[in-house]
Design a protein around this motif. Sequence first.
Motif, PDB file in Angstrom:
ATOM      1  N   THR A  17       0.805  -1.226   0.000  1.00 17.17           N
ATOM      2  CA  THR A  17       0.000   0.000   0.000  1.00 17.17           C
ATOM      3  C   THR A  17       0.835   1.273   0.000  1.00 17.17           C
ATOM      4  OG1 THR A  17      -0.169  -0.196   2.414  1.00 17.17           O
ATOM      5  CG2 THR A  17      -1.972  -1.098   1.111  1.00 17.17           C
ATOM      6  N   ARG A  18       2.108   1.201   0.352  1.00 17.32           N
ATOM      7  CA  ARG A  18       2.935   2.414   0.361  1.00 17.32           C
ATOM      8  C   ARG A  18       3.277   2.898  -1.040  1.00 17.32           C
ATOM      9  NH1 ARG A  18       8.930   1.333   2.602  1.00 17.32           N
ATOM     10  NH2 ARG A  18       9.208   3.423   1.745  1.00 17.32           N
ATOM     11  N   PHE A  19       3.054   2.032  -2.048  1.00 19.79           N
ATOM     12  CA  PHE A  19       3.423   2.372  -3.415  1.00 19.79           C
ATOM     13  C   PHE A  19       2.214   2.804  -4.229  1.00 19.79           C
ATOM     14  CE2 PHE A  19       6.602  -0.963  -2.226  1.00 19.79           C
ATOM     15  CZ  PHE A  19       7.701  -0.117  -2.169  1.00 19.79           C
ATOM     16  N   ALA A  20       2.491   3.469  -5.345  1.00 14.32           N
ATOM     17  CA  ALA A  20       1.435   3.809  -6.289  1.00 14.32           C
ATOM     18  C   ALA A  20       0.801   2.528  -6.814  1.00 14.32           C
ATOM     19  CB  ALA A  20       2.008   4.628  -7.439  1.00 14.32           C
ATOM     20  N   PRO A  21      -0.496   2.568  -7.162  1.00  6.70           N
ATOM     21  CA  PRO A  21      -1.195   1.348  -7.580  1.00  6.70           C
ATOM     22  C   PRO A  21      -0.499   0.571  -8.693  1.00  6.70           C
ATOM     23  CG  PRO A  21      -2.768   3.112  -7.222  1.00  6.70           C
ATOM     24  CD  PRO A  21      -1.412   3.727  -7.079  1.00  6.70           C
ATOM     25  N   GLU A  22       0.039   1.270  -9.695  1.00  6.11           N
ATOM     26  CA  GLU A  22       0.656   0.553 -10.804  1.00  6.11           C
ATOM     27  C   GLU A  22       1.887  -0.229 -10.352  1.00  6.11           C
ATOM     28  OE1 GLU A  22       3.456   3.892 -12.904  1.00  6.11           O
ATOM     29  OE2 GLU A  22       1.308   4.060 -13.234  1.00  6.11           O
ATOM     30  N   SER A  23       2.649   0.295  -9.395  1.00  2.00           N
ATOM     31  CA  SER A  23       3.795  -0.430  -8.858  1.00  2.00           C
ATOM     32  C   SER A  23       3.354  -1.528  -7.903  1.00  2.00           C
ATOM     33  CB  SER A  23       4.748   0.529  -8.136  1.00  2.00           C
ATOM     34  OG  SER A  23       5.290   1.473  -9.027  1.00  2.00           O
ATOM     35  N   THR A 301      14.866   8.379 -14.261  1.00  2.00           N
ATOM     36  CA  THR A 301      14.963   7.127 -13.507  1.00  2.00           C
ATOM     37  C   THR A 301      13.584   6.615 -13.147  1.00  2.00           C
ATOM     38  OG1 THR A 301      17.081   7.850 -12.573  1.00  2.00           O
ATOM     39  CG2 THR A 301      15.968   6.032 -11.473  1.00  2.00           C
ATOM     40  N   GLN A 302      12.696   7.497 -12.725  1.00  2.00           N
ATOM     41  CA  GLN A 302      11.348   7.087 -12.346  1.00  2.00           C
ATOM     42  C   GLN A 302      10.615   6.433 -13.510  1.00  2.00           C
ATOM     43  OE1 GLN A 302       8.696  10.247 -10.948  1.00  2.00           O
ATOM     44  NE2 GLN A 302       8.064   8.880  -9.292  1.00  2.00           N
ATOM     45  N   ALA A 303      10.884   6.898 -14.718  1.00  2.00           N
ATOM     46  CA  ALA A 303      10.247   6.319 -15.893  1.00  2.00           C
ATOM     47  C   ALA A 303      10.839   4.957 -16.262  1.00  2.00           C
ATOM     48  CB  ALA A 303      10.378   7.271 -17.079  1.00  2.00           C
ATOM     49  N   ARG A 304      12.043   4.689 -15.798  1.00  2.00           N
ATOM     50  CA  ARG A 304      12.763   3.481 -16.230  1.00  2.00           C
ATOM     51  C   ARG A 304      12.650   2.320 -15.241  1.00  2.00           C
ATOM     52  NH1 ARG A 304      17.249   5.652 -16.298  1.00  2.00           N
ATOM     53  NH2 ARG A 304      18.278   4.725 -14.501  1.00  2.00           N
ATOM     54  N   VAL A 305      12.605   2.603 -13.933  1.00  2.00           N
ATOM     55  CA  VAL A 305      12.666   1.535 -12.936  1.00  2.00           C
ATOM     56  C   VAL A 305      11.264   1.144 -12.485  1.00  2.00           C
ATOM     57  CG1 VAL A 305      14.924   2.370 -12.186  1.00  2.00           C
ATOM     58  CG2 VAL A 305      12.856   3.128 -10.967  1.00  2.00           C
ATOM     59  N   ARG A 306      11.201   0.071 -11.668  1.00  2.00           N
ATOM     60  CA  ARG A 306       9.899  -0.359 -11.162  1.00  2.00           C
ATOM     61  C   ARG A 306       9.302   0.694 -10.240  1.00  2.00           C
ATOM     62  NH1 ARG A 306       7.517  -2.394 -13.454  1.00  2.00           N
ATOM     63  NH2 ARG A 306       8.297  -4.524 -13.632  1.00  2.00           N
ATOM     64  N   HIS A 307      10.106   1.259  -9.337  1.00  2.00           N
ATOM     65  CA  HIS A 307       9.579   2.268  -8.414  1.00  2.00           C
ATOM     66  C   HIS A 307      10.732   3.109  -7.880  1.00  2.00           C
ATOM     67  CE1 HIS A 307       7.006   4.101  -5.356  1.00  2.00           C
ATOM     68  NE2 HIS A 307       8.006   3.937  -4.512  1.00  2.00           N
ATOM     69  N   LEU A 308      10.494   4.419  -7.793  1.00  2.00           N
ATOM     70  CA  LEU A 308      11.471   5.341  -7.206  1.00  2.00           C
ATOM     71  C   LEU A 308      10.743   6.269  -6.252  1.00  2.00           C
ATOM     72  CD1 LEU A 308      14.186   6.890  -6.945  1.00  2.00           C
ATOM     73  CD2 LEU A 308      13.479   8.215  -8.959  1.00  2.00           C
ATOM     74  N   GLU A 309      11.182   6.296  -5.018  1.00  2.00           N
ATOM     75  CA  GLU A 309      10.719   7.314  -4.094  1.00  2.00           C
ATOM     76  C   GLU A 309      11.937   8.084  -3.608  1.00  2.00           C
ATOM     77  OE1 GLU A 309       9.981   5.220   0.118  1.00  2.00           O
ATOM     78  OE2 GLU A 309       8.760   4.364  -1.488  1.00  2.00           O
TER      79      GLU A 309
END
Length: 379
Positions: A17-23, A301-309
Motif C-alpha cells: 500500500t505504500r506504493f502507487a497502484p501501478e507499482s 529514472t522514475q520512468a525506467r525503474v519499477r519504483h522510485l521514491e
Amino acid sequence: MPRFLHTADWQIGRAFTRFAPESAVLLAEARLAAVERLAALARDEQVDAVLVAGDVFDAQILSERTLRRLFLALQGFAGPWVLLPGNHDAALAQGVWQQAQQLGIVPAHVHLALRPEPIALPSAGLVVLPAPLTQRHTVHDLTAWFDHTPTPAGWVRVGLAHGCVSGFLPESIDAPNPIAADRAQRANLAYLALGDWHGCKCINERTWYSGTPEPDRFRANEAGWALRVDVSHHAPPEVHRLPVGQHRWWQHQVTLNVPSDLDAVLAWLHDRQADDVIDLRLNGRLDLQGRARLQTALGETQARVRHLESTLDGLSLAPTDDELSALHADGYVGELLAELRDAALTPPASPVPAQALALLTETLMRHHPSPSSSPVNTP
C-alpha cells in the motif's frame, strides 16, 4: 541422500500500500511469479520435496482468485509440497487455510501442516516435524515437541518452523514465537528449516532461514534466494543458495557537499535497472544547476525503474552568486534572495527559508531563464 528445497515467507496477497497502484500491482504479481520459479527450480534441481516455512499468505482474508492462483503455481513441481502456517497466516479456526480447504483447491501432492504432528514423505525418505502457529504470536517455543517425538528408523528427520531464534537476529527485531537455537541438535534433526526472517541466514550448520524468495523491503538482508538442501542421518547437510528473486530493492542515502557528490548520485541512478525498487534520501546543498540536473535524472529514472521514491527534505538550495545575478533580481527581491539563501544554510536548518528560496527562484527563472539554470544531461 534426500534432497529438498527450503523456502519461506511468500506472503501471497501482500498489497504494498505504500506504493502507487501501478507499482503495487506489479510487486504483488512478482510474488506469485516467484512461486512459479520455485516450482521450476524444484523440478530442475530434481528435489524430493519443497518445504515452505510459514507465511505462505500475507493475510487471513484473501480473494478466491488469489488462492486459486497460488495453488495453480504449485503445479509446476509434481513432488510433495509441505506448507506451514506462520504468523501472517496462522492456522485459525476460520482463516485462509480453511478457506482453501473448503474451496477444494488444495492438490493431492500438497500437505498442509496445520497440526503439530509428523508428516511422512515416503518418496523423499523424510519425516517432517512441523510447528504451525495457531495464533499470530506466542511466547512458547512450539518446536519443543520435536525433542520427544519418535520417527521410523531409517527416515531422515527434518524440522519446519516459523519464528525468532533469539540472539541471532538484530536486537531491534521483535522476538515473538521463540525457537531454541540448539533445537536441531536436541531433537536429533538432520535440518531445521526456518521462516520469519526475510533474509537468508545460517544459524548453525543444521539450522537456516531461507528468507523470502522475492525481496519485499529495503533492508539489506540477503533476500531473494531458496535453499537446496541435501541431508543424511549423520553428515552435516549440504546447503546451496539458489537465486530466485526478480526485483532488487535499494536504499541509498547521500549527503551532497561538493559537485562530485552529485555526479556520483547521478551515475548511481543511471545504473539502475527496470526491476529496481529505489528509496533515495538526499541531504546537503545544491546550486540551481545541480538541482536542475538532479530533477532531470529523477524523472528519467522514475520512468525506467519499477519504483522510485525520493526524500529531498534535507536538501538545501544554495544558489551561487553568479546564479543569483543571472536571475536579474535587483533591489528588495535581490536582498531577499540573499537573506533566504543565508537562512537556509545557517544551522539549525529550517525548511521554511529553503522552501521560500526554491519558490522564489523558480518564479524568477521562468521570467529570466539562463544557461546556468538549464537541465544538464545525466551520464
